[in-house]
Scaffold this motif. Sequence first.
Motif, PDB file in Angstrom:
ATOM      1  N   PHE A  38       5.367   8.271  13.800  1.00 52.52           N
ATOM      2  CA  PHE A  38       4.659   9.089  12.838  1.00 52.52           C
ATOM      3  C   PHE A  38       4.227   8.200  11.686  1.00 52.52           C
ATOM      4  CE2 PHE A  38       7.792  11.987  14.771  1.00 52.52           C
ATOM      5  CZ  PHE A  38       6.923  12.905  15.328  1.00 52.52           C
ATOM      6  N   LYS A  39       2.928   8.329  11.283  1.00 55.53           N
ATOM      7  CA  LYS A  39       2.419   7.542  10.165  1.00 55.53           C
ATOM      8  C   LYS A  39       2.347   8.414   8.921  1.00 55.53           C
ATOM      9  CE  LYS A  39      -1.831   6.589  11.637  1.00 55.53           C
ATOM     10  NZ  LYS A  39      -3.062   5.832  11.878  1.00 55.53           N
ATOM     11  N   GLY A  40       2.370   7.742   7.777  1.00 54.22           N
ATOM     12  CA  GLY A  40       2.228   8.471   6.525  1.00 54.22           C
ATOM     13  C   GLY A  40       1.989   7.525   5.372  1.00 54.22           C
ATOM     14  N   GLU A  41       1.692   8.125   4.227  1.00 56.84           N
ATOM     15  CA  GLU A  41       1.542   7.368   2.995  1.00 56.84           C
ATOM     16  C   GLU A  41       2.632   7.836   2.047  1.00 56.84           C
ATOM     17  OE1 GLU A  41      -2.421   7.383   1.374  1.00 56.84           O
ATOM     18  OE2 GLU A  41      -3.251   7.665   3.377  1.00 56.84           O
ATOM     19  N   PHE A  42       3.374   6.899   1.494  1.00 54.94           N
ATOM     20  CA  PHE A  42       4.529   7.233   0.672  1.00 54.94           C
ATOM     21  C   PHE A  42       4.163   8.135  -0.501  1.00 54.94           C
ATOM     22  CE2 PHE A  42       7.589   6.428  -2.707  1.00 54.94           C
ATOM     23  CZ  PHE A  42       8.758   6.741  -2.045  1.00 54.94           C
ATOM     24  N   ASP A  43       3.095   7.803  -1.230  1.00 50.56           N
ATOM     25  CA  ASP A  43       2.715   8.587  -2.410  1.00 50.56           C
ATOM     26  C   ASP A  43       2.368  10.028  -2.047  1.00 50.56           C
ATOM     27  OD1 ASP A  43       3.140   6.476  -4.148  1.00 50.56           O
ATOM     28  OD2 ASP A  43       1.082   5.760  -3.965  1.00 50.56           O
ATOM     29  N   LYS A  44       1.576  10.214  -0.999  1.00 45.64           N
ATOM     30  CA  LYS A  44       1.182  11.575  -0.619  1.00 45.64           C
ATOM     31  C   LYS A  44       2.373  12.376  -0.118  1.00 45.64           C
ATOM     32  CE  LYS A  44      -3.598  10.534   0.483  1.00 45.64           C
ATOM     33  NZ  LYS A  44      -4.617  10.456   1.522  1.00 45.64           N
ATOM     34  N   THR A  45       3.254  11.762   0.654  1.00 46.80           N
ATOM     35  CA  THR A  45       4.433  12.459   1.151  1.00 46.80           C
ATOM     36  C   THR A  45       5.357  12.825   0.003  1.00 46.80           C
ATOM     37  OG1 THR A  45       4.290  11.221   3.211  1.00 46.80           O
ATOM     38  CG2 THR A  45       6.364  12.317   2.761  1.00 46.80           C
ATOM     39  N   PHE A  46       5.505  11.938  -0.967  1.00 43.62           N
ATOM     40  CA  PHE A  46       6.382  12.194  -2.106  1.00 43.62           C
ATOM     41  C   PHE A  46       5.837  13.311  -2.981  1.00 43.62           C
ATOM     42  CE2 PHE A  46       7.798  11.277  -6.465  1.00 43.62           C
ATOM     43  CZ  PHE A  46       9.162  11.372  -6.254  1.00 43.62           C
ATOM     44  N   ILE A  47       4.527  13.307  -3.233  1.00 36.52           N
ATOM     45  CA  ILE A  47       3.910  14.344  -4.075  1.00 36.52           C
ATOM     46  C   ILE A  47       3.984  15.706  -3.392  1.00 36.52           C
ATOM     47  CG2 ILE A  47       1.701  15.140  -5.019  1.00 36.52           C
ATOM     48  CD1 ILE A  47       1.060  12.174  -5.552  1.00 36.52           C
ATOM     49  N   SER A  90       0.808  -1.223   0.000  1.00 36.47           N
ATOM     50  CA  SER A  90       0.000   0.000   0.000  1.00 36.47           C
ATOM     51  C   SER A  90       0.840   1.273   0.000  1.00 36.47           C
ATOM     52  CB  SER A  90      -0.930   0.012   1.216  1.00 36.47           C
ATOM     53  OG  SER A  90      -0.173   0.148   2.398  1.00 36.47           O
ATOM     54  N   GLY A  91       2.106   1.199   0.414  1.00 33.31           N
ATOM     55  CA  GLY A  91       2.946   2.391   0.486  1.00 33.31           C
ATOM     56  C   GLY A  91       2.833   3.123   1.805  1.00 33.31           C
TER      57      GLY A  91
END
Length: 88
Positions: free
Chosen positions: A72-81, A54-55
């Motif tokens: 800290f949680k995050g989503e790879f795609d959103k953080t990268f964009i 899921s990233g």
Amino acid sequence: MKITLDTKSLLLGFLGAGLMFTAISFKNERGPLIGRYRTEVNANNMVVILDTESGDYIIAPALQEGGKATWFKGEFDKTFIAAIDNKR
């Protein structure tokens, strides 16, 4: 100059070309990784756990001696964009 091709030379040429195509077409790649989650720990004791499907990821910055982890949680795609650092 007269050029003639006999069947032996023609067959040898086709076999050589087939061997070259076969040798070039092989890929040197690893098989699929076993497991869904990847964990990395660097020299500063920072921990990153990544869900490879899921990233999603969680990060624990370096811990102080006897300290408690802050995750800290995050989503790879959103953080990268967004190009933001998730280590607040």
